[in-house]
Design an enzyme around this catalytic site. Structure first.
Site, PDB file in Angstrom:
ATOM      1  CG  HIS A   1     -10.817   3.469   7.122  1.00  0.00           C
ATOM      2  ND1 HIS A   1     -11.504   4.236   6.219  1.00  0.00           N
ATOM      3  CD2 HIS A   1     -11.762   2.698   7.750  1.00  0.00           C
ATOM      4  CE1 HIS A   1     -12.799   3.969   6.291  1.00  0.00           C
ATOM      5  NE2 HIS A   1     -12.977   3.029   7.211  1.00  0.00           N
TER       6      HIS A   1
ATOM      7  CB  SER B   1      19.188   3.069  -5.234  1.00  0.00           C
ATOM      8  OG  SER B   1      19.630   4.400  -5.374  1.00  0.00           O
TER       9      SER B   1
ATOM     10  CE  LYS C   1      15.217   2.760  -1.523  1.00  0.00           C
ATOM     11  NZ  LYS C   1      15.105   3.857  -2.490  1.00  0.00           N
TER      12      LYS C   1
ATOM     13  CD  GLU D   1       8.202   1.269  -6.884  1.00  0.00           C
ATOM     14  OE1 GLU D   1       8.442   1.503  -5.688  1.00  0.00           O
ATOM     15  OE2 GLU D   1       9.001   1.523  -7.805  1.00  0.00           O
TER      16      GLU D   1
END
Length: 474
Positions: A168, A289, A295, A302
């Site tokens: 969870h 980025s 970043k 992804e």
């Protein structure tokens, strides 16, 4: 005397179906109907099928030996043209079958017109797809095994690293990093086994089924199957020409495989955040980025996660195409190839990038260990009480009372004194201090499949043995 004017007209128009038609096809319909843009990638399979078929035609005296040799010679030349990138697709080539037959006629003339005797594009395309897909499955299988090998090697090297296990998305129990990594290896093992099972159903020959009713010239279908390295023949010509279970199954197996890769990617995306910091991705599999220079984005992961959805979409879409079709061949089935090719191409990329990520990422051991927290040993307290003779359900409740007591005193579970613990149960003794150890915690799970070192090493050994057998078949 009958003439061949109609047949000549059909061949000259490069329409394998053109004899019945007198008007020209609308250019928009020509483009809408054509599949050459994508099915030309099956050129090798199409040529293989034709090479076998002309030999079968000679066996039943439908072509002479000279005609067979001329056709085979022409097909060899077409093969060389495709291999060298010199084959020219023309605007009138509707599909790969039309293109090959058109070029064959250009090369050898009249004998080319005999190649299609008793054969339909229905059994031809089904044959091409099965040949192409069995090779594609072998490639996907190899990449999946490459991932498994990279992960197993890493698990063996980094077996002593501990980190939190989650349920969870909450810290649950300490586990080994290797145990977590191997969980995905076992998933991919099942995927490889599914690919093997699928290949046995793919590798059945529909060649000789004709358009739907079969072959009227007693062409030897077993000879065709053996020539093309199929394991057998489709036993029903209607099913042989229109059945696309093998495509749907490939799309599903690929969807499940990509699900596993997506789950792996999601875990690693989370583990690579500043909030977790368990792993650092290689620069080779990260991007930055355009605005924020600090970043480091896990774009590789992804995209693995995102492209899994693309594969699901192809599977779902093709199932919708199949569900309403009447029996035998319908042009809707032209949708099978784009779905099959796209899923293969996508999965090909997913697996290679995943191997690269797993092979090059860095595990931040200190961050993993720092994330281990005393509350994760609450279950161990219950096990401690069980070993003292208390029934588990009661032990579970007492452990919960210890957690509540620690929260009330604003301290961690391990900071409770023996006197504190005895207010919960007199069973607690000095040896409770042995529970406050993460290594001891993981080492108690020594049963098969557990996270103890011996159990994880057993998994590694079993997987290495299995992988060794697979190497013999690659």
């Amino acid at each position: 005397m009958a003439t061949n004017n109609t047949n000549d007209k059909m061949v000259e128009g490069n329409k394998l179906w053109g004899g019945r038609f007198t008007g020209s096809t609308d250019p928009i319909m020509e483009s809408f109907n054509a599949s050459i843009r994508y099915d030309q990638r099956m050129w090798k399979a199409d040529i293989q099928g034709s090479q076998a078929y002309v030999k079968a035609l000679e066996k039943v005296k439908l072509v002479t030996e000279d005609e067979k040799d001329a056709i085979l010679d022409g097909l060899d030349k077409i093969h060389k043209e495709f291999s060298s990138g010199k084959f020219i697709v023309k605007s009138e080539d509707e599909d790969i079958h039309t293109a090959v037959e058109r070029r064959l006629k250009e090369l050898i003339g009249v004998p080319a017109g005999k190649l299609h005797t008793g054969r339909s594009r229905n059994d031809q395309v089904a044959t091409d797809m099965r040949i192409w897909l069995r090779d594609a499955i072998a490639t996907i299988r190899t990449f999946a095994i490459n991932f498994m090998q990279a992960a197993v090697e890493r698990a063996e090297r980094e077996i002593d690293i501990l980190l939190p296990g989650y349920t969870h998305m909450q810290r649950a129990q300490p586990i080994r990093w290797s145990h977590w990594l191997l969980s995905y290896v076992w998933m991919l093992k099942r995927d490889v086994e599914r690919l093997d099972e699928l290949k046995s159903r793919v590798n059945v020959s529909p060649l000789g089924c004709g358009a739907l009713a079969g072959n009227p010239f007693n062409v030897d279908r077993n000879f065709l199957a053996t020539s093309l390295e199929f394991d057998g023949v489709c036993p029903n010509s209607l099913d042989g020409t229109s059945g696309r279970d093998f495509v749907a199954e490939f799309l599903f197996v690929s969807s499940l495989l990509s699900t596993h890769l997506s789950k792996l990617a999601e875990d690693l995306i989370i583990y690579s955040t500043k909030e977790f910091g368990f792993v650092t991705l290689s620069d080779a599999y990260s991007t930055g980025s355009s605005l924020m220079p600090q970043k480091k984005n896990p774009d590789s992961l992804e995209l693995i996660r995102g492209k899994a959805g693309r594969i699901f979409g192809q599977c779902t879409g093709f199932m919708m195409t199949l569900k309403g079709l009447p029996s035998t061949y319908n042009k809707d089935l032209q949708e099978d190839k784009e779905a099959m090719f796209d899923v293969y191409d996508t999965l090909w990329g997913l697996l290679q990038v995943t191997v690269g990520v797993i092979s090059t990422l860095k595990v931040n051991v200190k961050a993993c260990e720092a994330a281990l927290s005393p509350d994760m040993l609450a279950t161990d307290v219950a096990y401690y009480l069980v070993r003292k003779g208390i029934a588990f359900r009661r032990a579970h409740g007492l452990s919960g009372e210890c957690v509540a007591l620690a929260e009330k005193q604003a301290c961690s579970l391990v900071e409770l004194t023996l006197e504190d613990l005895k207010t919960v149960s007199d069973v607690f003794e000095e040896d409770i201090k042995n529970v406050w150890n993460y290594n001891s915690s993981v080492e108690q799970y020594q049963s098969m499949g557990g996270t103890a070192k011996t159990a994880v090493n057993k998994q590694i050994q079993d997987l290495q043995s299995w992988l060794g057998l697979q190497q013999q078949t690659l």
